[in-house]
Design an enzyme around this catalytic site. Sequence first.
Site, PDB file in Angstrom:
ATOM      1  N   LYS A   8       0.856  -1.187   0.000  1.00  0.00           N
ATOM      2  CA  LYS A   8       0.000   0.000   0.000  1.00  0.00           C
ATOM      3  C   LYS A   8       0.893   1.239   0.000  1.00  0.00           C
ATOM      4  O   LYS A   8       2.044   1.212   0.428  1.00  0.00           O
ATOM      5  CB  LYS A   8      -0.951   0.019   1.196  1.00  0.00           C
ATOM      6  CG  LYS A   8      -0.269   0.062   2.572  1.00  0.00           C
ATOM      7  CD  LYS A   8       0.124   1.459   3.027  1.00  0.00           C
ATOM      8  CE  LYS A   8       0.865   1.437   4.359  1.00  0.00           C
ATOM      9  NZ  LYS A   8       1.463   2.765   4.694  1.00  0.00           N
ATOM     10  N   LEU A  98       5.382   0.632   3.331  1.00  0.00           N
ATOM     11  CA  LEU A  98       4.593   0.027   2.259  1.00  0.00           C
ATOM     12  C   LEU A  98       3.634  -1.058   2.766  1.00  0.00           C
ATOM     13  O   LEU A  98       2.925  -1.674   1.972  1.00  0.00           O
ATOM     14  CB  LEU A  98       5.518  -0.562   1.191  1.00  0.00           C
ATOM     15  CG  LEU A  98       6.343   0.463   0.412  1.00  0.00           C
ATOM     16  CD1 LEU A  98       7.443  -0.230  -0.395  1.00  0.00           C
ATOM     17  CD2 LEU A  98       5.448   1.279  -0.517  1.00  0.00           C
ATOM     18  N   GLY A 101       4.314  -6.259   5.923  1.00  0.00           N
ATOM     19  CA  GLY A 101       3.919  -7.200   6.959  1.00  0.00           C
ATOM     20  C   GLY A 101       2.410  -7.254   7.129  1.00  0.00           C
ATOM     21  O   GLY A 101       1.827  -8.332   7.326  1.00  0.00           O
ATOM     22  N   SER A 102       1.767  -6.113   7.039  1.00  0.00           N
ATOM     23  CA  SER A 102       0.305  -6.062   7.151  1.00  0.00           C
ATOM     24  C   SER A 102      -0.357  -6.769   5.973  1.00  0.00           C
ATOM     25  O   SER A 102      -1.361  -7.472   6.135  1.00  0.00           O
ATOM     26  CB  SER A 102      -0.164  -4.608   7.217  1.00  0.00           C
ATOM     27  OG  SER A 102       0.332  -3.961   8.368  1.00  0.00           O
ATOM     28  N   ALA A 103       0.208  -6.576   4.779  1.00  0.00           N
ATOM     29  CA  ALA A 103      -0.336  -7.239   3.597  1.00  0.00           C
ATOM     30  C   ALA A 103      -0.226  -8.758   3.721  1.00  0.00           C
ATOM     31  O   ALA A 103      -1.153  -9.495   3.356  1.00  0.00           O
ATOM     32  CB  ALA A 103       0.394  -6.758   2.348  1.00  0.00           C
ATOM     33  N   ASP A 135      -2.593  -1.413  10.009  1.00  0.00           N
ATOM     34  CA  ASP A 135      -2.803  -1.363   8.561  1.00  0.00           C
ATOM     35  C   ASP A 135      -3.464  -2.622   8.007  1.00  0.00           C
ATOM     36  O   ASP A 135      -3.823  -2.657   6.826  1.00  0.00           O
ATOM     37  CB  ASP A 135      -1.467  -1.150   7.830  1.00  0.00           C
ATOM     38  CG  ASP A 135      -0.942   0.265   7.968  1.00  0.00           C
ATOM     39  OD1 ASP A 135      -1.741   1.170   8.273  1.00  0.00           O
ATOM     40  OD2 ASP A 135       0.274   0.468   7.764  1.00  0.00           O
TER      41      ASP A 135
END
Length: 280
Positions: A8, A98, A101-103, A135
């Site tokens: 992101k 970016l 880790g959340s993605a 996120d």
Amino acid sequence: MKLQAHAKINLSLDILGRREDGYHDLSMVMLSVSLCDELTLTLTPPGVSFSCSDPSVPDGESNTACRAASLFLRHAGLAERTGVQITLEKRIPSQAGLGGGSADAAAVLHGLNELTGAALPMEELLALGLRVGADVPFCLEGGICLAKGVGEILSPAPPMIPCFLVISKPPVGVSTADAFRRADARTDGGHDYTGAVLRALETGDLVSLGTAIGNDFEDVTRLPEVERIKSLLIGAGAAGACMTGSGSAVFGLFADEGTARCCADRLKQEYPQTFFCIPE
């Protein structure tokens, strides 16, 4: 099961103030992009195991993907009879703002929900995601959203203007805690970058959007490498350039694909973690 976990960027990031619980209220416009990690999930006997193409990525509970898997399996009542092997091909740079880790965590939640047949509603996945990271709810939703609170209060934003992106991460990091301290010490009250971005998106004009994008973290940290990459992006024809998240990656918005690809190729010679991508 193979899954893509999309990075992101923050088209805007306003730090509104520190809350009584120690967290900060934010206002952001967030956008998914085509740069992604790839994950393979395989159901196993109980337990969560992890392997990654990048040996610097930790495993266990310090890893967001593993934490998401453990949370999901416990919440769904499956932990006593089902486990998962997570194999991660890492492409999104770490500590870049970016959301890599959340993605990854969001992809694990989506994947396990399908693989196990648990069919948890999105509301439950969002609540689980927030327990992993601020996120993760956005990464579960994807696309373009207005995000408030710590990032978990999501609402629709106007459609993204068609464009091409170049993302470049310099070999410097940003201390998020230090950046928040600097933001708390401001006396100017900050900017309403989010309002400006929402208005620009409504116009459908990329030049207006390029002028509107902005990030309070960038304003208070003022890293020379970030300023240099921004100048290179603008000099190569970007309509606008900005740091994303708490940094240190920088993105530029381009109207022309060829111009963006040429810029990415040139920047990559100096900054190897440079990527051409598009809105997702």
